[in-house]
Design an enzyme around this catalytic site. Structure first.
Site, short mmCIF file in Angstrom:
data_model
loop_
_atom_site.label_atom_id
_atom_site.label_comp_id
_atom_site.label_asym_id
_atom_site.label_seq_id
_atom_site.Cartn_x
_atom_site.Cartn_y
_atom_site.Cartn_z
N SER A 65 0.81 -1.21 0.00
CA SER A 65 0.00 0.00 0.00
C SER A 65 0.85 1.27 0.00
O SER A 65 1.91 1.31 0.63
CB SER A 65 -0.91 0.01 1.23
N TYR A 122 -1.84 5.59 -4.77
CA TYR A 122 -2.84 6.66 -4.73
C TYR A 122 -2.28 7.86 -5.47
O TYR A 122 -1.14 8.27 -5.21
CB TYR A 122 -3.15 7.07 -3.28
N THR A 147 -5.55 2.88 -7.26
CA THR A 147 -6.88 2.88 -6.65
C THR A 147 -7.67 4.09 -7.12
O THR A 147 -7.21 5.22 -6.98
CB THR A 147 -6.79 2.87 -5.12
N LYS A 162 -7.93 -0.37 -9.78
CA LYS A 162 -8.67 -0.96 -8.66
C LYS A 162 -9.86 -0.07 -8.30
O LYS A 162 -9.71 1.14 -8.17
CB LYS A 162 -7.75 -1.10 -7.44
N HIS A 219 -13.62 -1.08 -2.19
CA HIS A 219 -12.77 -0.72 -1.06
C HIS A 219 -13.17 -1.49 0.20
O HIS A 219 -13.10 -0.98 1.32
CB HIS A 219 -12.81 0.79 -0.82
N ARG A 269 -13.66 -14.84 2.71
CA ARG A 269 -13.30 -15.39 4.01
C ARG A 269 -12.92 -16.87 3.96
O ARG A 269 -12.56 -17.45 4.98
CB ARG A 269 -14.47 -15.23 4.99
#
Length: 369
Positions: A117, A140, A166, A239, A263, A298
């Site tokens: 990130s 970003y 993103t 994204k 997100h 999950r």
């Protein structure tokens, strides 16, 4: 309540990847847990991301030959043993002292991908140096193009294989759950942005909106993305895609791959689940175009459903954070192994030896939201 320290072993009661969510709660400070677990607004989209997976069922098949079974996938030149990547999750030292290097090592040990990130606790260079395995960098757009370009060049120099830009949060909605819990991000500037001067304050005219005329004045446009593609020596992955018209325009602009994402329910509350958007976006982009998805994953069964519904791979966000907080790198590696095992067990019972065999014909039911 004081959070318990991380463990140095895998607890005996962790039997599935999803178990990490509940088991880690005592090891995360309550305000930080509210940030990690919560979504924007009233969390309708956060819940929709999970419930969408429950609306699909997998049809078992019999007597399938698995002598040539394979789960390997190549994404934009990056080979993976399984179609699983760790999603870009910032501020990971809020969860464990080793931060993003722990997750990078876990991904490398399990043949999964890792996306660093922009808002990582550690520098992109330190994270890149943690392992020799391929990594992607999530970008970003910064208010100044020179700062965006500096991040791009640093990622290229550090050996990242792709840039994940993103696009779905031109403004970041507040998490009411995190606000009510009193969560605050650390005062220090994220490591990757520390060298940049603070952005200039936007001057508003009387009657102008702080959101529409202030915050949105710094949001990227189509020409900014075209500029980034021209500047980059790496493939660009977009994204935050939900609409087929956007998907086609991104592809035609030169974007090399796309991630269906809201997100993790932290963008526009009330937007549809990512799983529900997969078929329409796959139809818009064609079968050969790289398409990934995140949000609500999950289990290995969830991964199977996402692949059958049109994804080439999935990204895992919150589970990564829970496992990191509980047992550090060992926990993240174990969580990824459980996801791999669960996916393979599902493939075995569904009669799908390879990823190419996992198609919509394997599923019954529908996802509408």
């Amino acid at each position: 309540m004081t959070a318990l320290p991380p463990l140095d072993h895998i607890p005996a009661d962790i039997l599935s990847a999803a178990d990490y969510e509940q088991r880690a709660a005592d090891h995360i400070a309550p305000p930080t847990l509210a940030w990690l677990a919560g979504g924007s607004g009233d969390e309708h989209t956060l819940r929709a991301n999970r419930s969408a997976f429950h609306d699909l069922r997998i049809v078992p098949r019999l007597l399938t030959d698995f002598s040539k079974a394979c789960t390997r996938v190549h994404l934009l030149g990056t080979p993976l043993g399984h179609p699983i990547l760790l999603a870009p999750l910032g501020h990971q030292r809020l969860l464990h002292a080793d931060g993003e290097t722990a997750c990078a090592r876990a991904a490398a040990a399990t043949g999964c991908g890792f996306v660093c990130s922009t808002l990582s606790s550690l520098s992109l260079e330190d994270i890149a140096a943690a392992t020799d395995e391929p990594k992607w960098f999530q970008l970003y757009f910064q208010p100044r193009r020179n700062d965006t370009l500096a991040l791009l060049r640093r990622a290229e120099a550090a050996g990242y294989r792709a840039i994940v830009v993103t696009l779905d949060t031109p403004v970041q909605p507040l998490s009411r759950r995190a606000q009510r819990a009193g969560f605050r991000f650390p005062g220090d500037t994220p490591a990757n942005l520390a060298a940049f001067a603070p952005p200039l304050q936007v001057a508003l005219e009387p009657g102008q909106s702080i959101v529409l005329h202030g915050m949105m004045s710094e949001a990227p446009h189509w020409d900014d993305l075209a500029w980034l593609i021209e500047q980059s020596r790496l493939p660009i992955v977009a994204k935050g895609v939900s609409h087929p018209d956007d998907a086609r325009r991104l592809r035609d602009l030169g974007v090399a791959g796309q991630i269906v994402s809201n997100h993790g329910g932290r963008a526009l509350d009330g937007s549809p689940s990512t799983l529900s958007r997969l078929p329409v976006l796959r139809a818009a982009l064609g079968q050969a175009y790289p398409l990934l998805v995140d949000g609500g994953v999950r289990s290995g069964t969830d991964i199977f459903k996402a692949l059958a519904w049109g994804a080439d791979a999935v990204l895992v966000g919150r589970l990564q954070g829970y496992a990191l907080a509980l047992v550090g790198a060992l926990g993240v590696a174990h969580m990824l192994k459980l996801l791999r095992d669960e996916l393979e067990l599902c493939m075995a019972q569904a009669g799908t030896p390879t990823l190419a065999d996992i198609t919509a014909d394997c599923l019954v039911g529908d996802v509408t939201c």
